[in-house]
Design a protein around this motif. Structure first.
Motif, PDB file in Angstrom:
ATOM      1  N   ARG A  55      -7.658 -36.563  57.747  1.00  9.81           N
ATOM      2  CA  ARG A  55      -7.077 -37.406  58.793  1.00  9.81           C
ATOM      3  C   ARG A  55      -5.994 -36.645  59.545  1.00  9.81           C
ATOM      4  N   ILE A  56      -5.195 -35.883  58.831  1.00  8.82           N
ATOM      5  CA  ILE A  56      -4.154 -35.072  59.474  1.00  8.82           C
ATOM      6  C   ILE A  56      -4.796 -34.002  60.356  1.00  8.82           C
ATOM      7  N   VAL A  57      -5.767 -33.295  59.802  1.00  9.65           N
ATOM      8  CA  VAL A  57      -6.400 -32.183  60.522  1.00  9.65           C
ATOM      9  C   VAL A  57      -7.081 -32.671  61.793  1.00  9.65           C
ATOM     10  N   PHE A  58      -7.921 -33.707  61.662  1.00 12.16           N
ATOM     11  CA  PHE A  58      -8.702 -34.147  62.817  1.00 12.16           C
ATOM     12  C   PHE A  58      -7.887 -34.979  63.806  1.00 12.16           C
ATOM     13  N   SER A  59      -6.794 -35.578  63.351  1.00 12.79           N
ATOM     14  CA  SER A  59      -5.883 -36.223  64.296  1.00 12.79           C
ATOM     15  C   SER A  59      -5.237 -35.173  65.181  1.00 12.79           C
ATOM     16  N   LEU A  60      -4.834 -34.054  64.568  1.00 15.00           N
ATOM     17  CA  LEU A  60      -4.238 -32.959  65.332  1.00 15.00           C
ATOM     18  C   LEU A  60      -5.246 -32.378  66.316  1.00 15.00           C
ATOM     19  N   VAL A  61      -6.486 -32.195  65.870  1.00 13.03           N
ATOM     20  CA  VAL A  61      -7.532 -31.657  66.745  1.00 13.03           C
ATOM     21  C   VAL A  61      -7.778 -32.585  67.928  1.00 13.03           C
ATOM     22  N   CYS A  63      -5.788 -34.887  69.165  1.00 19.31           N
ATOM     23  CA  CYS A  63      -4.616 -34.912  70.043  1.00 19.31           C
ATOM     24  C   CYS A  63      -4.545 -33.652  70.901  1.00 19.31           C
ATOM     25  N   ALA A  64      -4.910 -32.510  70.322  1.00 18.62           N
ATOM     26  CA  ALA A  64      -4.911 -31.256  71.093  1.00 18.62           C
ATOM     27  C   ALA A  64      -5.909 -31.342  72.246  1.00 18.62           C
ATOM     28  N   ARG A  71      -3.727 -32.336  80.589  1.00 24.50           N
ATOM     29  CA  ARG A  71      -2.870 -31.239  81.041  1.00 24.50           C
ATOM     30  C   ARG A  71      -1.388 -31.513  80.755  1.00 24.50           C
ATOM     31  N   ARG A  72      -1.143 -32.079  79.585  1.00 19.45           N
ATOM     32  CA  ARG A  72       0.234 -32.377  79.187  1.00 19.45           C
ATOM     33  C   ARG A  72       0.704 -31.460  78.063  1.00 19.45           C
ATOM     34  N   TYR A  73      -0.053 -30.408  77.815  1.00 15.30           N
ATOM     35  CA  TYR A  73       0.317 -29.515  76.721  1.00 15.30           C
ATOM     36  C   TYR A  73       1.611 -28.758  77.013  1.00 15.30           C
ATOM     37  N   ARG A  74       1.900 -28.518  78.306  1.00 14.11           N
ATOM     38  CA  ARG A  74       3.159 -27.840  78.632  1.00 14.11           C
ATOM     39  C   ARG A  74       4.345 -28.733  78.273  1.00 14.11           C
ATOM     40  N   LEU A  75       4.210 -30.038  78.541  1.00 15.81           N
ATOM     41  CA  LEU A  75       5.267 -30.980  78.172  1.00 15.81           C
ATOM     42  C   LEU A  75       5.419 -31.036  76.655  1.00 15.81           C
ATOM     43  N   PHE A  76       4.300 -30.994  75.960  1.00 16.61           N
ATOM     44  CA  PHE A  76       4.332 -31.005  74.490  1.00 16.61           C
ATOM     45  C   PHE A  76       5.040 -29.764  73.966  1.00 16.61           C
ATOM     46  N   LEU A  77       4.723 -28.590  74.518  1.00 18.47           N
ATOM     47  CA  LEU A  77       5.369 -27.351  74.091  1.00 18.47           C
ATOM     48  C   LEU A  77       6.864 -27.371  74.405  1.00 18.47           C
ATOM     49  N   ALA A  78       7.221 -27.997  75.525  1.00 13.63           N
ATOM     50  CA  ALA A  78       8.642 -28.105  75.880  1.00 13.63           C
ATOM     51  C   ALA A  78       9.385 -28.977  74.865  1.00 13.63           C
ATOM     52  N   LEU A  79       8.733 -30.035  74.381  1.00  9.86           N
ATOM     53  CA  LEU A  79       9.347 -30.902  73.374  1.00  9.86           C
ATOM     54  C   LEU A  79       9.535 -30.165  72.053  1.00  9.86           C
ATOM     55  N   VAL A 184      13.892 -41.625  69.253  1.00 16.95           N
ATOM     56  CA  VAL A 184      13.406 -40.722  70.302  1.00 16.95           C
ATOM     57  C   VAL A 184      13.020 -41.501  71.555  1.00 16.95           C
ATOM     58  N   GLY A 185      12.894 -42.836  71.405  1.00 18.81           N
ATOM     59  CA  GLY A 185      12.634 -43.694  72.555  1.00 18.81           C
ATOM     60  C   GLY A 185      11.397 -43.303  73.329  1.00 18.81           C
ATOM     61  N   THR A 186      11.522 -43.290  74.652  1.00 18.35           N
ATOM     62  CA  THR A 186      10.384 -42.968  75.523  1.00 18.35           C
ATOM     63  C   THR A 186      10.255 -41.473  75.785  1.00 18.35           C
ATOM     64  N   THR A 187      11.094 -40.673  75.138  1.00 19.36           N
ATOM     65  CA  THR A 187      11.038 -39.220  75.349  1.00 19.36           C
ATOM     66  C   THR A 187       9.714 -38.646  74.867  1.00 19.36           C
ATOM     67  N   VAL A 188       9.190 -39.197  73.780  1.00 17.38           N
ATOM     68  CA  VAL A 188       7.945 -38.711  73.178  1.00 17.38           C
ATOM     69  C   VAL A 188       6.911 -39.825  73.229  1.00 17.38           C
ATOM     70  N   ASP A 189       5.808 -39.607  73.958  1.00 17.65           N
ATOM     71  CA  ASP A 189       4.782 -40.640  74.038  1.00 17.65           C
ATOM     72  C   ASP A 189       3.894 -40.622  72.798  1.00 17.65           C
ATOM     73  N   ALA A 190       2.908 -41.519  72.755  1.00 20.35           N
ATOM     74  CA  ALA A 190       2.083 -41.699  71.557  1.00 20.35           C
ATOM     75  C   ALA A 190       1.327 -40.426  71.170  1.00 20.35           C
ATOM     76  N   VAL A 191       0.685 -39.775  72.150  1.00 20.25           N
ATOM     77  CA  VAL A 191      -0.116 -38.589  71.849  1.00 20.25           C
ATOM     78  C   VAL A 191       0.768 -37.417  71.443  1.00 20.25           C
ATOM     79  N   ALA A 192       1.833 -37.185  72.189  1.00 18.49           N
ATOM     80  CA  ALA A 192       2.744 -36.086  71.854  1.00 18.49           C
ATOM     81  C   ALA A 192       3.388 -36.323  70.493  1.00 18.49           C
ATOM     82  N   GLY A 193       3.760 -37.564  70.220  1.00 15.81           N
ATOM     83  CA  GLY A 193       4.373 -37.883  68.931  1.00 15.81           C
ATOM     84  C   GLY A 193       3.435 -37.628  67.771  1.00 15.81           C
ATOM     85  N   LEU A 194       2.212 -38.138  67.874  1.00 11.56           N
ATOM     86  CA  LEU A 194       1.237 -37.910  66.796  1.00 11.56           C
ATOM     87  C   LEU A 194       0.903 -36.432  66.676  1.00 11.56           C
TER      88      LEU A 194
END
Length: 317
Positions: A55-61, A63-64, A71-79, A184-194
């Motif tokens: 579940r951890i592995v495939f959730s990460l996959v 989400c990636a 195209r939000r991976y840059r925001l994710f890397l910034a976080l 963390v409030g709205t700084t991290v959305d659902a996908v970025a958080g997971l």
């Protein structure tokens, strides 16, 4: 004048459409969470530790993939480069790991009803945590709900001859998880958080798979094609309800979400009693009835507007 008339006629329709969409998203999220026990049981003969690892592995996959598509991976890397956010999400990852592992263990060991109890008492635990960590003052109705829930836990513990540790672990791990997510409030959305949580947990998943492989043996890819697809699907069934919840939370008032959140434990309870035929003694019915009474008190308190939406409704697992 024509423009103002148009605005007056379309605004309510738009607002109604937004709420309707929010209700669909919310109900979909909590219904999916409610039927999770059936999904995990279908993964047999895979054990709880292997299920959570995949579940951890495939959730990460998953989400990636979502981050790449949107195209939000840059925001994710910034976080990730913000230490406070990164380590806060690491703490959230530890808590959600405890929650997932306990929940899957409870489901696969035939204790779905007790697992549902954990999510029934979670709102009460959230109130309880607010007193200690947010220095909130409880109103009489909230104190009554907390007191009744404590009596319920005592009834269930005495009748079973042991503390309902699965329910309490789920309730408190999820309560603290919600508290951290609120920070963390709205700084991290659902996908970025997971994504961040599962990225931190990836080493844990690898270690668990190595241990399972050296002991009972890995079942992934050895049972059937359907079984393998179901294991891969654990990433999807983890992320999709979170996305539905995030969409609902932007469209619905907090009070409405507060009522809909009970869909999940109610469905889990019915699955345990009606489908899996788990035993419900008289004492157990009394304990659950006390918990439901406490929830009714909280619900009435919220409906009267005394909570003013101060507390967020966290995602389920």
């Amino acid at each position: 004048m024509p423009e103002s008339v148009d605005q007056q006629t379309t605004a309510p329709a738009t607002d109604a459409g937004t709420r309707r969409a929010g209700l669909i998203y919310a109900v979909s999220a909590y219904v999916l969470w409610g039927f999770l026990p059936i999904y995990f049981i279908a993964l047999a003969p895979t054990g709880a530790f292997e299920v959570v690892a995949w579940r951890i592995v495939f959730s990460l996959v998953f989400c990636a993939i979502l981050l790449a598509i949107t195209r939000r991976y840059r925001l994710f890397l910034a976080l990730l480069k913000r230490p406070r956010i990164a380590f806060t999400m690491a703490a959230a990852g530890v808590l959600i790991y405890v929650n997932w592992q306990t929940y899957v263990y409870g489901t696969l060991s035939g204790q779905v009803v007790e697992a549902s109890l954990g999510y029934f008492i979670n709102p009460i635990v959230t109130v309880f945590l607010g007193v200690f960590f947010l220095r909130e003052k409880l109103r009489p109705a909230q104190w009554a709900a907390v007191g009744i829930s404590l009596v319920a836990v005592l009834v269930l513990a005495i009748s079973a001859g042991s503390i309902p540790w699965i329910a309490l672990t789920l309730a408190f791990s999820f309560g603290f998880y919600g508290y951290i997510k609120k920070r963390v409030g709205t700084t991290v959305d659902a996908v970025a958080g997971l994504s961040m949580e599962t990225l931190w947990l990836l080493p844990v998943a690898v270690i668990q798979l190595l241990v399972v492989g050296a002991t009972t043996g890995i079942t992934f890819g050895t049972v059937s094609a359907v079984h393998t697809l179901l294991l891969i699907g654990t990433g999807v069934i983890t992320a999709i309800p979170l996305l539905f919840f995030a969409a609902a939370s932007r469209r619905l008032p907090l009070v409405v979400l507060g009522f809909i959140q009970y869909f999940a434990p109610i469905i889990q309870f019915l699955v345990g009693v009606l489908i899996l035929n788990e035993a419900m003694s008289t004492a157990r019915w009394v304990g659950f009835s006390l918990v439901w009474l406490a929830l009714v008190i909280l619900a009435v308190d919220a409906a009267l507007g005394t909570r003013n939406g101060r507390r967020s409704i966290p995602e389920l697992v």
